[in-house]
Design a protein around this motif. Structure first.
Motif, short mmCIF file in Angstrom:
data_model
loop_
_atom_site.label_atom_id
_atom_site.label_comp_id
_atom_site.label_asym_id
_atom_site.label_seq_id
_atom_site.Cartn_x
_atom_site.Cartn_y
_atom_site.Cartn_z
N MET A 73 -9.27 4.61 0.34
CA MET A 73 -7.98 4.25 0.59
C MET A 73 -7.50 3.04 1.18
O MET A 73 -8.39 2.39 1.37
CB MET A 73 -7.46 5.52 1.29
N SER B 276 -9.60 3.51 -7.65
CA SER B 276 -9.08 4.04 -6.40
C SER B 276 -10.07 5.02 -5.92
O SER B 276 -9.35 5.84 -5.34
CB SER B 276 -7.66 4.15 -6.22
N THR C 291 -12.02 7.08 -3.33
CA THR C 291 -12.30 7.06 -1.88
C THR C 291 -13.68 7.55 -1.81
O THR C 291 -14.13 8.23 -2.56
CB THR C 291 -11.26 8.00 -1.13
N THR D 270 -3.94 7.76 3.85
CA THR D 270 -3.01 8.61 2.94
C THR D 270 -1.65 8.51 3.65
O THR D 270 -1.40 8.26 4.94
CB THR D 270 -3.35 10.15 3.27
N ASP E 196 -2.14 7.93 -1.70
CA ASP E 196 -2.69 6.75 -0.77
C ASP E 196 -1.54 5.80 -0.47
O ASP E 196 -0.49 5.43 -1.09
CB ASP E 196 -3.66 5.86 -1.95
#
Length: 302
Positions: free
Chosen positions: A1, A130, A132, A151, A226
């Motif tokens: 993130m 993206s 994580t 987050t 995110d």
């Protein structure tokens, strides 16, 4: 993130937002390269021949890296106003990585939860969306860290539903399918039930843009995403949304390649290091206002 705010000085109108959301929901699209949508050209870089020579033959045979991505996740990766060109800071940065290796890119859009299976099956040579880095994903793919985010919650301006991230029991929450946020909100809902409170109604959406639209319309009370995605959504909705609470659980994003492509992962890592050293990396992130999520030391499977 990642940590940091999304960019764009000029905000979209409600009509433009609806158009952007509908385009983001389109089916599979492809493009080579990809232009920056941040109002200035994407940074360019020169080939590092020593790195280029290390790219596995199977990858460099056609001179193009085939990239799987979920193009519904602004400002990381999403469709430009033509409805087919994938843009975003992930795109600018990975294009620079490919250029450093003397290669071009071809982006193929697909649902987020189909991307890693697409990588492991050989449909894509790399996944850039993206992701994580977490233990579950590392069981199936090799990952190269390139960014960091956390987050954050978002809700309608003024928080009319009275959302408290620490006690969202009984609320309707939107998340994108297959994300760490789904795991997060599921665990929170289970705790609600354990504590004798109403479960959280969790609405899953294939596209993050649809989750955002659900909160704007009032269908859902809030969403988790995110951190730069949430910040971008607030800006793109002309303040119809607001961020809620602090950014938490920061973790790295990673490029995903197959488990047997360790050499490819290592050359991607070293290309990132070269971009950090020559300033291209920071320029790619700054172009989108997300430089706060930059990292200093890309790693493989860490």
């Amino acid at each position: 993130m990642r940590i940091g705010n999304a960019r764009r000085a000029v905000l979209a109108s409600a009509g433009a937002l609806a158009l952007a959301l509908s385009m983001a929901a389109c089916g599979e699209q492809e493009n080579e390269g990809g232009a920056s949508g941040a109002g200035s050209p994407a940074p360019s870089t020169s080939v590092d021949q020593a790195l280029a020579d290390r790219v596995p033959d199977a990858i460099k045979a056609d001179g193009v890296i085939k990239v799987g991505t979920d193009s519904t996740y602004p400002p990381a990766e999403y469709l430009d106003t033509d409805g087919s060109t994938v843009i975003g800071f992930d795109v600018d940065l990975f294009n620079a990585v490919a250029a450093k290796l003397g290669l071009k890119t071809e982006y193929v859009s697909a649902p987020f939860d189909a991307l890693l299976p697409g990588v492991t099956s050989g449909q894509y040579e790399v996944g850039v969306s993206s992701f994580t880095i977490n233990p579950e994903r590392l069981q199936t793919v090799t990952m190269v860290s390139y960014f960091e985010a956390g987050t954050q919650w978002a809700t309608k301006a003024g928080n009319p539903a009275g959302i408290n991230p620490d006690d969202a029991c009984g609320k309707k929450i939107a998340v994108q399918t297959g994300t760490v946020q789904l795991d997060d909100i599921t665990a929170r809902s289970e705790k609600c039930v354990t504590d004798g409170k109403p479960a959280i109604t969790i609405d899953q959406y294939q596209a993050q843009s649809d989750a955002t639209a659900a909160v704007v319309s009032g269908k859902n009370d809030a969403m988790l995403a995110d951190s730069p995605v949430g910040a971008y959504a607030v800006k793109q909705t002309n303040g119809q949304l607001e961020l809620l609470g602090d950014i938490y659980e920061s973790a790295p994003y990673g490029y995903a390649v197959t488990k047997d492509q360790q050499a490819f992962a290592e050359v991607l890592r070293d290309a990132l290091k070269a971009l950090i050293a020559d300033g291209t990396y920071e320029a790619a992130l700054a172009n989108w206002g997300v430089e706060a999520g930059g990292i200093d030391n890309p790693e493989v499977n860490a």
